[in-house]
Design an enzyme around this catalytic site. Structure first.
Site, PDB file in Angstrom:
ATOM      1  N   ARG A  49       0.843  -1.199   0.000  1.00 56.20           N
ATOM      2  CA  ARG A  49       0.000   0.000   0.000  1.00 56.20           C
ATOM      3  C   ARG A  49       0.874   1.242   0.000  1.00 56.20           C
ATOM      4  O   ARG A  49       0.585   2.234  -0.662  1.00 56.20           O
ATOM      5  CB  ARG A  49      -0.949   0.031   1.206  1.00 56.20           C
ATOM      6  CG  ARG A  49      -1.928   1.223   1.151  1.00 56.20           C
ATOM      7  CD  ARG A  49      -2.671   1.451   2.460  1.00 56.20           C
ATOM      8  NE  ARG A  49      -1.782   1.915   3.507  1.00 56.20           N
ATOM      9  CZ  ARG A  49      -1.484   1.240   4.601  1.00 56.20           C
ATOM     10  NH1 ARG A  49      -1.979   0.047   4.805  1.00 56.20           N
ATOM     11  NH2 ARG A  49      -0.657   1.737   5.503  1.00 56.20           N
ATOM     12  N   TYR A 102     -16.788  17.421 -15.761  1.00 52.24           N
ATOM     13  CA  TYR A 102     -17.119  15.997 -15.892  1.00 52.24           C
ATOM     14  C   TYR A 102     -18.140  15.616 -14.825  1.00 52.24           C
ATOM     15  O   TYR A 102     -18.037  16.018 -13.661  1.00 52.24           O
ATOM     16  CB  TYR A 102     -15.831  15.179 -15.752  1.00 52.24           C
ATOM     17  CG  TYR A 102     -16.037  13.720 -15.485  1.00 52.24           C
ATOM     18  CD1 TYR A 102     -16.798  12.929 -16.351  1.00 52.24           C
ATOM     19  CD2 TYR A 102     -15.466  13.110 -14.372  1.00 52.24           C
ATOM     20  CE1 TYR A 102     -16.989  11.581 -16.097  1.00 52.24           C
ATOM     21  CE2 TYR A 102     -15.640  11.766 -14.125  1.00 52.24           C
ATOM     22  CZ  TYR A 102     -16.414  10.999 -14.984  1.00 52.24           C
ATOM     23  OH  TYR A 102     -16.595   9.667 -14.727  1.00 52.24           O
ATOM     24  N   ASP A 174      -7.085  18.977 -14.689  1.00 53.79           N
ATOM     25  CA  ASP A 174      -7.390  17.638 -15.187  1.00 53.79           C
ATOM     26  C   ASP A 174      -6.948  17.586 -16.644  1.00 53.79           C
ATOM     27  O   ASP A 174      -7.554  18.218 -17.508  1.00 53.79           O
ATOM     28  CB  ASP A 174      -8.891  17.361 -15.049  1.00 53.79           C
ATOM     29  CG  ASP A 174      -9.270  15.949 -15.458  1.00 53.79           C
ATOM     30  OD1 ASP A 174      -8.537  15.330 -16.243  1.00 53.79           O
ATOM     31  OD2 ASP A 174     -10.331  15.458 -14.999  1.00 53.79           O
ATOM     32  N   LYS A 199      -7.897   6.328 -19.449  1.00 58.58           N
ATOM     33  CA  LYS A 199      -8.167   6.868 -20.773  1.00 58.58           C
ATOM     34  C   LYS A 199      -6.920   6.789 -21.664  1.00 58.58           C
ATOM     35  O   LYS A 199      -6.430   5.720 -21.929  1.00 58.58           O
ATOM     36  CB  LYS A 199      -8.697   8.298 -20.636  1.00 58.58           C
ATOM     37  CG  LYS A 199      -9.820   8.455 -19.584  1.00 58.58           C
ATOM     38  CD  LYS A 199     -10.993   7.526 -19.787  1.00 58.58           C
ATOM     39  CE  LYS A 199     -12.225   7.889 -18.954  1.00 58.58           C
ATOM     40  NZ  LYS A 199     -12.061   7.850 -17.511  1.00 58.58           N
TER      41      LYS A 199
END
Length: 379
Positions: A49, A102, A174, A199
């Site tokens: 982690r 978004y 972004d 993406k």
């Protein structure tokens, strides 16, 4: 010697394995690591982690591609956004977001952080005066998408960086739609770049992930603390797939852009299309800013259809090569109706998108086949 983008994508953080000579970073499918002694880490790893060598390679590569000092990889783009907001904001703070943000980002602000005590206001980020007018004494962050999803609005990053500095606010960009290949927000004054690596960076519609990159090392450490404390990290398999995708980002983006430009030509001349939204069009309100800060104009295209929402839906359902589906940025072409799909969460809000809008993620197939598919769908 300063290395080029394509070289960094293939080599940054990806040195050959010192033990085996493997030229591809291994998938370190391990949760824990043998220590050299009590309290003594071996090469900085103790628990996956906190850090994993495969994820480290991806994070170093992403930092290099964005020209930053620290990259962090997350389980999704929204997990990266969540880490930024929790690390840098407290109840009572105010954030300016795009007026066409978004849908998932809007949902995060409106349904999660507003209950926590964070306030936010949408503003047209292409209008610098409107952004300045939206700043309050409590504004701690300006959240930018450029180009935006799905209306492909463009914001002048350098100008917004100046507004943010004047307000003592953090500028978050972004960069998902543009990718690091087409746009470098940190070089234009942004403090943090955030991505859905699902993406264009991943590029093959086979992995979900997110990332952020900072220019300031101290800010990077602050965000890394929250990444570890909150735990929404990218697993080694996901990190490896994203790293593999990033190697071909430059060549894929060039083809996405080539194909998108031809699609825009077709749509702009079609009688059933009432408006084409693409930053590469000279009549686009953000064209000048996009030409200044982007290498090319991207692979995303939106358009409005004569006949209203029912006809827009029918166009989405008629295509054969453009697959009806959410997401974007893969090698295959996708088509969707934002109002009923990706942006349903903003219905009835100030961010509601036009109901006759169709969004395309233009892939890298043969352009003649894509044009034929759209032509048939628009009959």
């Amino acid at each position: 010697m300063t290395e080029g983008f394509e070289t960094l994508a293939i080599h940054a953080g990806q040195e050959a394995d010192p033990h085996t000579g493997a030229v591809v970073v291994p998938i370190y499918a391990t949760s824990t690591y043998k220590q050299d002694g009590v309290g003594g880490l071996r090469s900085g790893y103790e628990y996956s982690r906190s850090a994993n060598p495969t994820r480290t390679a991806l994070e170093e590569c992403l930092a290099a591609l964005e020209g930053g000092t620290r990259g962090l990889a997350f389980a999704s783009g929204l997990a990266a956004e969540d880490a930024i907001l929790r690390a840098l904001c407290v109840p009572g703070d105010h954030v300016i977001i795009p007026s066409d943000a978004y849908g998932g980002t809007y949902r995060l602000f409106a349904k999660v952080y507003e209950r926590w005590g964070l306030t936010f206001d949408p503003a047209p980020l292409g209008d610098i005066d409107a952004v300045r007018a939206a700043v309050t004494d409590s504004t701690r962050m300006i959240w930018v998408e450029t180009p935006t999803n799905p209306l492909l609005g463009v914001a002048d990053i350098a100008a917004l960086a100046q507004v943010a500095r004047e307000a003592g606010a953090t500028l978050v960009v972004d960069n998902t739609f543009a990718s690091p290949y087409l746009q470098q927000p940190l070089a234009l004054g942004a403090d943090i770049v955030v991505h859905s690596t699902t993406k264009y960076l991943g590029g093959h519609s086979d992995v979900v992930g997110g990332a952020l990159v900072t220019a300031d090392a101290e800010l990077g450490e602050r965000l890394a603390f929250h990444q570890n404390a909150m735990g929404a990290v990218a697993g080694p398999f996901d990190a490896w797939l994203t790293l593999r995708g990033a190697k071909t980002l430059a060549v894929r983006m060039d083809r996405h852009c080539d194909n998108a430009e031809r699609v825009v030509e077709l749509l702009s001349a079609h009688p059933k299309v009432t408006q084409v939204l693409y930053p590469g069009l000279p009549g686009h309100p953000g064209h000048e800013a996009a030409a200044k800060q982007m290498r090319r104009f991207g692979g995303m295209v939106s358009f409005r259809v004569a006949g209203g929402p029912d006809e827009a839906v029918r166009v989405c359902e008629r295509t054969r090569l453009f697959t009806l589906g959410e997401s974007l940025g893969g090698v295959e072409s996708l088509i969707e109706h934002p109002g009923r799909m990706t942006h349903q969460s903003v219905a009835g809000s100030p961010l509601e998108v036009p109901d006759d809008l169709v969004r395309l993620s233009v892939g890298i197939e043969s352009i003649d086949d894509l044009l034929a598919d759209l032509t048939e769908a628009l009959r």
